[in-house]
Design an enzyme around this catalytic site. Structure first.
Site, PDB file in Angstrom:
ATOM      1  N   LEU A   1       0.826  -1.197   0.000  1.00  0.00           N
ATOM      2  CA  LEU A   1       0.000   0.000   0.000  1.00  0.00           C
ATOM      3  C   LEU A   1       0.866   1.254   0.000  1.00  0.00           C
ATOM      4  CD1 LEU A   1      -2.778  -0.993   2.566  1.00  0.00           C
ATOM      5  CD2 LEU A   1      -2.562  -1.586   0.145  1.00  0.00           C
TER       6      LEU A   1
ATOM      7  N   GLY B   1       0.962  -5.295   1.268  1.00  0.00           N
ATOM      8  CA  GLY B   1      -0.033  -5.356   0.205  1.00  0.00           C
ATOM      9  C   GLY B   1       0.437  -6.108  -1.019  1.00  0.00           C
TER      10      GLY B   1
ATOM     11  N   ASN C   1       4.194  -7.706   6.751  1.00  0.00           N
ATOM     12  CA  ASN C   1       5.092  -7.125   7.759  1.00  0.00           C
ATOM     13  C   ASN C   1       4.545  -5.839   8.371  1.00  0.00           C
ATOM     14  OD1 ASN C   1       5.397  -5.648   5.345  1.00  0.00           O
ATOM     15  ND2 ASN C   1       7.447  -4.989   5.946  1.00  0.00           N
ATOM     16  N   GLU C   2       3.220  -5.696   8.390  1.00  0.00           N
ATOM     17  CA  GLU C   2       2.611  -4.435   8.827  1.00  0.00           C
ATOM     18  C   GLU C   2       3.036  -3.989  10.228  1.00  0.00           C
ATOM     19  OE1 GLU C   2      -0.026  -5.629   5.408  1.00  0.00           O
ATOM     20  OE2 GLU C   2       1.180  -6.626   6.952  1.00  0.00           O
TER      21      GLU C   2
END
Length: 278
Positions: free
Chosen positions: A86, A131, A154-155
């Site tokens: 993203l 994303g 890996n947010e």
């Protein structure tokens, strides 16, 4: 999740073949000898998923499906990146209306990709965090090119949370326990690790080899009745699709509320500043 220059161009797919379409965002090729379309993201430097890229990808996939192609391969025209995920600039210093429009675009594009009525495989030719990993997970088959790049959700390392529909695909693909640890740590997997845990189905020596293996996957359905295949795919994917359709509003509210938190915005600002120093 990186900032990229925003350029938008509309794609229209002609009725003749073979053809190649080049835009500033997506490259679509379709050769008569395979009957398979290849959709390559082309938004340098890292194929960040901004609104324009997502909209163009959504339109491209729908057009290809309407052309009744044999199948689709999703890849990247960039040499070492599939998609960095993203676009962080779509979340930083944005008002509620802008955040809402962005998240709606992501939801719509995912529903198209996940429920595509023809076979779709991912030729993952580079880094695929967050994303980017979601795009790959949403395809039926994943072939990852060997190298130093990684893939995974890996947010947490960016101070944010992978939405529930991201997490559901992750858990279904690699199993609950592996997904739980990976999500908490924000783990990114190298190709051999990704293959070992089932995050990808095959490894390839280069992009051309990955494309060939994706073609082989699509061609494996040559003797399978298309109606039976499609019905089975829709049934297998019904629960996840229905979850998002029913919970779109809740999912949107969670994203908008979380993105506007002062501590989240502060973290995004620090991340953007760190990128500028590279």
């Amino acid at each position: 999740m990186f900032a990229v220059k925003r350029i938008f161009s509309r794609i229209q797919i002609p009725l003749y073949r073979p053809y190649t379409i080049n835009s500033k965002l997506i490259e679509v090729t379709h050769e008569d000898d395979t009957g398979i379309a290849t959709v390559s993201m082309a938004c340098p430097p890292v194929n960040s998923l901004n609104r324009e890229l997502l909209n163009t990808l959504n339109t491209s996939l729908k057009n290809i499906q309407n052309q009744k192609c044999k199948g689709v391969i999703l890849s990247s025209s960039l040499p070492n990146v599939f998609s960095a995920g993203l676009d962080i600039m779509e979340m930083y210093d944005r008002n509620e209306k802008q955040l809402t429009e962005y998240w709606h675009t992501l939801q719509d594009t995912w529903l198209t990709l996940y429920n595509l009525q023809i076979p779709i495989a991912a030729a993952i030719n580079g880094s695929s965090p967050a994303g980017g990993c979601l795009l790959a997970l949403s395809c039926e088959y994943r072939v990852l090119v060997e190298g130093k790049h990684t893939i995974g959700l890996n947010e947490t390392k960016l101070g944010i949370v992978a939405p529930e529909w991201f997490r559901n695909l992750y858990i279904e693909t690699i199993g609950y326990r592996k997904a739980e640890i990976a999500l908490l740590r924000g783990t990114l997997f190298h190709p051999k690790e990704a293959l070992e845990i089932g995050l990808v189905d095959e490894l390839a020596s280069d992009k051309a080899n990955a494309i060939k293996k994706c073609q082989d996957y699509i061609n494996s359905f040559k003797s399978i009745p298309s109606k039976g295949r499609l019905k089975t795919k829709m049934e297998l994917r019904k629960r996840n699709s229905l979850w998002l359709k029913v919970n779109r509003g809740m999912d949107l509210n969670e994203f908008v509320t979380f993105a506007q938190l002062p501590e989240v915005q502060a973290g995004l600002k620090l991340y953007i500043e760190s990128l500028k120093k590279k």
